[in-house]
Design a protein around this motif. Structure first.
Motif, PDB file in Angstrom:
ATOM      1  N   ARG A  50     -11.822  99.499 -64.608  1.00 54.45           N
ATOM      2  CA  ARG A  50     -12.657  98.799 -63.625  1.00 54.45           C
ATOM      3  C   ARG A  50     -13.838  98.144 -64.328  1.00 54.45           C
ATOM      4  O   ARG A  50     -14.593  98.801 -65.055  1.00 54.45           O
ATOM      5  N   LEU A  51     -13.991  96.836 -64.111  1.00 57.66           N
ATOM      6  CA  LEU A  51     -15.071  96.032 -64.687  1.00 57.66           C
ATOM      7  C   LEU A  51     -15.090  96.047 -66.208  1.00 57.66           C
ATOM      8  O   LEU A  51     -16.117  95.760 -66.829  1.00 57.66           O
ATOM      9  N   THR A  97     -22.929  97.575 -65.796  1.00 57.59           N
ATOM     10  CA  THR A  97     -21.937  97.609 -64.722  1.00 57.59           C
ATOM     11  C   THR A  97     -22.196  98.702 -63.691  1.00 57.59           C
ATOM     12  O   THR A  97     -21.824  98.552 -62.529  1.00 57.59           O
ATOM     13  N   ASN A  98     -22.818  99.804 -64.083  1.00 56.17           N
ATOM     14  CA  ASN A  98     -23.068 100.898 -63.137  1.00 56.17           C
ATOM     15  C   ASN A  98     -24.417 101.540 -63.459  1.00 56.17           C
ATOM     16  O   ASN A  98     -24.484 102.623 -64.047  1.00 56.17           O
ATOM     17  N   PRO A  99     -25.508 100.914 -63.068  1.00 51.52           N
ATOM     18  CA  PRO A  99     -26.836 101.447 -63.420  1.00 51.52           C
ATOM     19  C   PRO A  99     -27.118 102.820 -62.843  1.00 51.52           C
ATOM     20  O   PRO A  99     -27.920 103.581 -63.407  1.00 51.52           O
ATOM     21  N   ASP A 100     -26.477 103.153 -61.714  1.00 53.20           N
ATOM     22  CA  ASP A 100     -26.770 104.435 -61.071  1.00 53.20           C
ATOM     23  C   ASP A 100     -26.328 105.627 -61.906  1.00 53.20           C
ATOM     24  O   ASP A 100     -26.725 106.763 -61.626  1.00 53.20           O
ATOM     25  N   LEU A 101     -25.485 105.411 -62.918  1.00 52.67           N
ATOM     26  CA  LEU A 101     -25.074 106.510 -63.793  1.00 52.67           C
ATOM     27  C   LEU A 101     -26.166 106.880 -64.798  1.00 52.67           C
ATOM     28  O   LEU A 101     -26.093 107.946 -65.416  1.00 52.67           O
ATOM     29  N   LEU A 102     -27.156 106.037 -64.973  1.00 52.74           N
ATOM     30  CA  LEU A 102     -28.200 106.292 -65.967  1.00 52.74           C
ATOM     31  C   LEU A 102     -29.208 107.301 -65.437  1.00 52.74           C
ATOM     32  O   LEU A 102     -29.595 107.255 -64.264  1.00 52.74           O
ATOM     33  N   THR A 103     -29.626 108.200 -66.300  1.00 51.16           N
ATOM     34  CA  THR A 103     -30.666 109.153 -65.936  1.00 51.16           C
ATOM     35  C   THR A 103     -32.025 108.463 -65.946  1.00 51.16           C
ATOM     36  O   THR A 103     -32.166 107.331 -66.423  1.00 51.16           O
ATOM     37  N   VAL A 202     -31.407  89.949 -62.865  1.00 48.01           N
ATOM     38  CA  VAL A 202     -30.604  89.555 -61.716  1.00 48.01           C
ATOM     39  C   VAL A 202     -29.935  90.799 -61.140  1.00 48.01           C
ATOM     40  O   VAL A 202     -29.236  91.523 -61.864  1.00 48.01           O
ATOM     41  N   LEU A 203     -30.181  91.046 -59.878  1.00 47.78           N
ATOM     42  CA  LEU A 203     -29.538  92.173 -59.191  1.00 47.78           C
ATOM     43  C   LEU A 203     -28.434  91.626 -58.304  1.00 47.78           C
ATOM     44  O   LEU A 203     -28.690  90.812 -57.406  1.00 47.78           O
ATOM     45  N   LEU A 204     -27.223  92.064 -58.542  1.00 43.93           N
ATOM     46  CA  LEU A 204     -26.054  91.631 -57.779  1.00 43.93           C
ATOM     47  C   LEU A 204     -25.563  92.811 -56.962  1.00 43.93           C
ATOM     48  O   LEU A 204     -25.215  93.863 -57.502  1.00 43.93           O
ATOM     49  N   GLY A 205     -25.551  92.657 -55.620  1.00 40.75           N
ATOM     50  CA  GLY A 205     -25.249  93.782 -54.728  1.00 40.75           C
ATOM     51  C   GLY A 205     -23.848  94.330 -54.855  1.00 40.75           C
ATOM     52  O   GLY A 205     -23.607  95.508 -54.581  1.00 40.75           O
ATOM     53  N   SER A 206     -22.883  93.509 -55.267  1.00 45.38           N
ATOM     54  CA  SER A 206     -21.493  93.967 -55.431  1.00 45.38           C
ATOM     55  C   SER A 206     -20.889  93.258 -56.634  1.00 45.38           C
ATOM     56  O   SER A 206     -21.256  92.123 -56.960  1.00 45.38           O
ATOM     57  N   PRO A 207     -19.923  93.893 -57.302  1.00 45.95           N
ATOM     58  CA  PRO A 207     -19.329  93.301 -58.504  1.00 45.95           C
ATOM     59  C   PRO A 207     -18.079  92.472 -58.236  1.00 45.95           C
ATOM     60  O   PRO A 207     -17.390  92.087 -59.174  1.00 45.95           O
ATOM     61  N   ASP A 208     -17.777  92.177 -56.977  1.00 46.19           N
ATOM     62  CA  ASP A 208     -16.476  91.592 -56.632  1.00 46.19           C
ATOM     63  C   ASP A 208     -16.214  90.261 -57.312  1.00 46.19           C
ATOM     64  O   ASP A 208     -15.064  89.920 -57.600  1.00 46.19           O
ATOM     65  N   ILE A 209     -17.240  89.449 -57.567  1.00 54.30           N
ATOM     66  CA  ILE A 209     -17.017  88.141 -58.170  1.00 54.30           C
ATOM     67  C   ILE A 209     -16.514  88.251 -59.608  1.00 54.30           C
ATOM     68  O   ILE A 209     -16.025  87.273 -60.169  1.00 54.30           O
ATOM     69  N   LEU A 210     -16.613  89.433 -60.210  1.00 50.70           N
ATOM     70  CA  LEU A 210     -16.178  89.620 -61.591  1.00 50.70           C
ATOM     71  C   LEU A 210     -14.771  90.186 -61.701  1.00 50.70           C
ATOM     72  O   LEU A 210     -14.234  90.287 -62.807  1.00 50.70           O
TER      73      LEU A 210
END
Length: 394
Positions: A50-51, A97-103, A202-210
């Motif tokens: 994914r991504l 790709t997934n900033p929420d995984l960062l501490t 740049v904050l992109l709310g969803s990754p669908d365009i990629l």
């Protein structure tokens, strides 16, 4: 007519009974395991990579990486924070790709590196766990459905791309020079925040365009190429739970390593178990008497109870039971009220009056202490039996 011997009965369930009781549970367990394996296999096949810009799967991003390559943008994939920080610069776009995984510690290090690099940072679906740490002054809101949305802003990249498949996390901010695009209920799902110098975030709310399977729809390809291709170098950062920087400088307990989903799942299972116990344990109405499926002779019950007393060395209980039964029967024979059968002042005078010449020690025999050994218990049994026969015969 010949009498047939009664077959011995047993309380132990047979193999057939055990199978009948457990087959439903086993069948349910097999169905759950089979469904879990099937779902895991299906998801692993569809969502592998994914991504990942090297993946040609529907949810991979190899197509956009190839288009960027044709435009002279080289893509470098990194999976740890140190490599991502080292690669930042004014001519580099950093995609997380997934900033929420960062501490929190990793977010602080990454923000320090990107603020001084004057490059572009693109954050995909940054939610509450990461957005405030990576982009101060910006807050994340409720998620929205991914759908085709118009730019509704002055950002050149968005106006050039036109409508795109975008949604997901919505953002709110009050930062000078910000550009809010692709609104959902008044909040942007694409937000550009300028940096202190020439850089921006740049904050992109969803990754669908990629995604590979959506790149050729609407203006997805145009928007993706303009967001990621503004610099000659692209660092594609895939955060990993195995990154050593996630634990540097801190100690994590075993509970900290368990994903929150497992903790909530365990709590729900515990609640379900309690509810099931309450459901199975509740009484549906008044107690209903049922006929015993097997008739047990009184002699067998008495013998079984005696063996239990003997196994437990409960001579006191056995003697008490023998004396109590004898007193009840004697009271019935002598006309003593049943309520006074176990009162020495009522029963002993009645027995003495009925057997004036008996040589037995009636108080000790009917109300005495427990025997000290098995032989004494047998003697007590014989004496009580003889006393009762004597009363009946006189």
């Amino acid at each position: 007519m010949t009498a047939t011997a009664a077959r011995p009965t047993s309380d132990s369930p047979t193999t057939r009974q055990v199978w009948t009781r457990t087959r439903g549970l086993l069948l349910g367990l097999v169905i759950v395991l089979t469904a879990g394996v099937a779902i895991a296999a299906a998801r692993s096949g569809d969502q592998h990579g994914r991504l990942d810009p090297r993946s040609a799967d529907p949810y991979g991003s190899r197509a956009v990486a190839e288009l960027l390559k044709d435009r002279g943008v080289d893509t470098r994939v990194v999976t740890n924070l140190d490599d991502a920080r080292t690669a930042t610069g004014p001519d580099t776009t950093l995609l997380v790709t997934n900033p929420d995984l960062l501490t929190a510690r990793q977010q602080k290090k990454l923000r320090t590196a990107t603020e001084g690099a004057d490059g572009r940072t693109v954050l995909l679906s940054a939610g509450a766990p990461s957005v405030s740490g990576l982009v101060p002054g910006v807050r994340s809101g409720a998620r929205s459905d991914v759908s085709v949305r118009a730019p509704q802003c002055s950002m050149p990249a968005a106006r050039s791309a036109g409508g795109a498949d975008i949604g997901g996390v919505r953002y709110s901010a009050k930062v000078p020079g910000q550009q809010a695009c692709y609104l959902s209920d008044g909040l942007p799902t694409l937000l550009r925040v300028p940096g202190p110098a020439t850089g921006d975030t740049v904050l992109l709310g969803s990754p669908d365009i990629l995604y590979n399977d959506r790149l050729d729809q609407q203006g997805n390809a145009s928007l993706a190429l303009q967001l990621l291709g503004s610099r000659p170098h692209l660092v594609w950062y895939l955060p990993s739970l195995g990154d050593a920087s996630a634990t540097d400088g801190g100690e994590s307990s075993f509970a900290d390593l368990i994903p929150s989903g497992w903790l909530w799942g365990t709590l729900q299972l515990a609640l379900a178990a309690v509810l099931a116990a309450v459901w199975r344990g509740r009484r549906m109405g008044a107690v209903v008497s049922e006929r015993i499926p097997v008739a047990v002779r009184a002699s067998e019950t008495t013998e079984g109870r005696a063996r239990l007393y003997r196994k437990a060395n409960a001579r006191d209980r056995a003697a008490s039971a023998l004396r109590s039964a004898t007193r009840t029967r004697l009271a019935l024979l002598l006309g003593v009220p049943a309520s006074r059968a176990h009162a020495a002042e009522s029963l002993l005078p009645a027995v003495s009056a009925h057997l004036p010449t008996t040589g037995r020690d009636l108080p000790s025999l009917l109300f005495g202490t427990a025997p000290s050994d098995d032989a004494g218990l047998i003697r007590l049994t014989d004496e009580l039996d003889a006393l009762e026969r004597e009363v009946r015969a006189s």
